[in-house]
Design a protein around this motif. Structure first.
Motif, mmCIF file in Angstrom:
data_model
loop_
_atom_site.group_PDB
_atom_site.id
_atom_site.type_symbol
_atom_site.label_atom_id
_atom_site.label_comp_id
_atom_site.label_asym_id
_atom_site.label_seq_id
_atom_site.Cartn_x
_atom_site.Cartn_y
_atom_site.Cartn_z
ATOM 1 N N ILE A 159 30.529 16.046 -7.750
ATOM 2 C CA ILE A 159 29.359 15.575 -7.004
ATOM 3 C C ILE A 159 28.128 16.076 -7.752
ATOM 4 O O ILE A 159 28.021 17.276 -8.042
ATOM 5 N N PRO A 160 27.176 15.173 -8.058
ATOM 6 C CA PRO A 160 25.966 15.624 -8.767
ATOM 7 C C PRO A 160 25.188 16.654 -7.942
ATOM 8 O O PRO A 160 25.190 16.620 -6.714
ATOM 9 N N ARG A 161 24.523 17.559 -8.637
ATOM 10 C CA ARG A 161 23.748 18.615 -7.971
ATOM 11 C C ARG A 161 22.741 18.014 -6.986
ATOM 12 O O ARG A 161 22.583 18.506 -5.869
ATOM 13 N N ARG A 162 22.095 16.939 -7.385
ATOM 14 C CA ARG A 162 21.106 16.289 -6.509
ATOM 15 C C ARG A 162 21.769 15.796 -5.218
ATOM 16 O O ARG A 162 21.198 15.890 -4.134
ATOM 17 N N GLY A 163 22.983 15.281 -5.337
ATOM 18 C CA GLY A 163 23.721 14.821 -4.161
ATOM 19 C C GLY A 163 24.111 15.966 -3.242
ATOM 20 O O GLY A 163 24.077 15.842 -2.012
ATOM 21 N N LYS A 164 24.482 17.091 -3.850
ATOM 22 C CA LYS A 164 24.826 18.275 -3.053
ATOM 23 C C LYS A 164 23.627 18.750 -2.253
ATOM 24 O O LYS A 164 23.725 19.037 -1.058
ATOM 25 N N VAL A 165 22.475 18.816 -2.931
ATOM 26 C CA VAL A 165 21.248 19.271 -2.258
ATOM 27 C C VAL A 165 20.890 18.309 -1.126
ATOM 28 O O VAL A 165 20.579 18.743 -0.003
ATOM 29 N N ALA A 166 20.951 17.019 -1.397
ATOM 30 C CA ALA A 166 20.618 16.027 -0.369
ATOM 31 C C ALA A 166 21.570 16.128 0.822
ATOM 32 O O ALA A 166 21.140 16.035 1.983
ATOM 33 N N ALA A 167 22.853 16.327 0.557
ATOM 34 C CA ALA A 167 23.836 16.423 1.641
ATOM 35 C C ALA A 167 23.569 17.651 2.513
ATOM 36 O O ALA A 167 23.575 17.568 3.751
ATOM 37 N N VAL A 168 23.314 18.781 1.893
ATOM 38 C CA VAL A 168 23.085 20.008 2.659
ATOM 39 C C VAL A 168 21.775 19.906 3.450
ATOM 40 O O VAL A 168 21.723 20.301 4.621
ATOM 41 N N ILE A 169 20.744 19.349 2.839
ATOM 42 C CA ILE A 169 19.475 19.167 3.561
ATOM 43 C C ILE A 169 19.677 18.206 4.735
ATOM 44 O O ILE A 169 19.208 18.461 5.843
ATOM 45 N N GLY A 170 20.385 17.110 4.494
ATOM 46 C CA GLY A 170 20.643 16.148 5.565
ATOM 47 C C GLY A 170 21.413 16.760 6.728
ATOM 48 O O GLY A 170 21.097 16.518 7.902
ATOM 49 N N MET A 171 22.423 17.562 6.409
ATOM 50 C CA MET A 171 23.190 18.216 7.479
ATOM 51 C C MET A 171 22.342 19.235 8.227
ATOM 52 O O MET A 171 22.444 19.354 9.460
ATOM 53 N N THR A 172 21.493 19.941 7.505
ATOM 54 C CA THR A 172 20.623 20.931 8.148
ATOM 55 C C THR A 172 19.650 20.243 9.096
ATOM 56 O O THR A 172 19.469 20.681 10.245
ATOM 57 N N VAL A 173 19.045 19.160 8.646
ATOM 58 C CA VAL A 173 18.113 18.416 9.503
ATOM 59 C C VAL A 173 18.853 17.854 10.715
ATOM 60 O O VAL A 173 18.354 17.920 11.846
ATOM 61 N N SER A 174 20.052 17.329 10.501
ATOM 62 C CA SER A 174 20.839 16.798 11.623
ATOM 63 C C SER A 174 21.151 17.890 12.636
ATOM 64 O O SER A 174 21.064 17.684 13.851
ATOM 65 N N TRP A 175 21.510 19.073 12.151
ATOM 66 C CA TRP A 175 21.818 20.171 13.056
ATOM 67 C C TRP A 175 20.564 20.592 13.824
ATOM 68 O O TRP A 175 20.636 20.888 15.020
ATOM 69 N N LEU A 176 19.411 20.579 13.154
ATOM 70 C CA LEU A 176 18.163 20.923 13.840
ATOM 71 C C LEU A 176 17.837 19.904 14.935
ATOM 72 O O LEU A 176 17.328 20.270 15.998
ATOM 73 N N VAL A 177 18.150 18.644 14.688
ATOM 74 C CA VAL A 177 17.957 17.614 15.726
ATOM 75 C C VAL A 177 18.858 17.912 16.917
ATOM 76 O O VAL A 177 18.430 17.835 18.077
ATOM 77 N N VAL A 178 20.112 18.255 16.648
ATOM 78 C CA VAL A 178 21.032 18.620 17.737
ATOM 79 C C VAL A 178 20.468 19.828 18.499
ATOM 80 O O VAL A 178 20.503 19.873 19.730
#
Length: 130
Positions: A74-93
């Motif tokens: 998985i490209p580094r950029r994809g890893k960063v985007a995935a972790v940021i996306g999950m963090t934002v999703s968790w903050l919404v929850v």
């Protein structure tokens, strides 16, 4: 070896549904794209070499699918985007749900996925075509 028509049809249907979900995920921030593309590539590989080739040579998605197929990378950029996306999703929850069980369950699930994503290798550097 060719698949019998009903199985081939089923794999093709699954592949196309996954492609449609991936396209929706490309425009909707709450829906991921990559897992659906990986599922589509899997289904097309079983049912249609032409559709499998189409996905793997796609200018936008092909390199990522090929990196996953060849290196499980998985490209580094994809890893960063995935972790940021999950963090934002968790903050919404966190903000929307008052349920501590939902917060803990979603956090645990996202943390496990984040660990998996981050521990995948990065793809080797591509040599530019001359």
């Amino acid at each position: 070896m060719s698949l019998p028509w009903p199985m081939r049809g089923l794999y093709l249907a699954v592949g196309w549904v996954m492609v449609m979900l991936a396209v929706a995920g490309a425009v909707l921030p709450v829906l991921p794209t990559t897992p659906f593309l990986l599922a589509a590539a899997w289904a097309f590989a079983k049912a249609s070499p032409a559709l499998d080739r189409w996905l793997h040579t796609h200018p936008r998605f092909g390199p990522f699918l090929t990196d996953w197929r060849n290196h499980r990378a998985i490209p580094r950029r994809g890893k960063v985007a995935a972790v940021i996306g999950m963090t934002v999703s968790w903050l919404v929850v966190l903000l929307v749900s008052g349920n501590p069980v939902a917060l803990a369950a979603s956090g645990l699930c996202m943390a496990c996925v984040a660990v998996y994503v981050v521990t995948r290798p990065s793809p080797p550097d591509r040599v530019p075509a001359e």
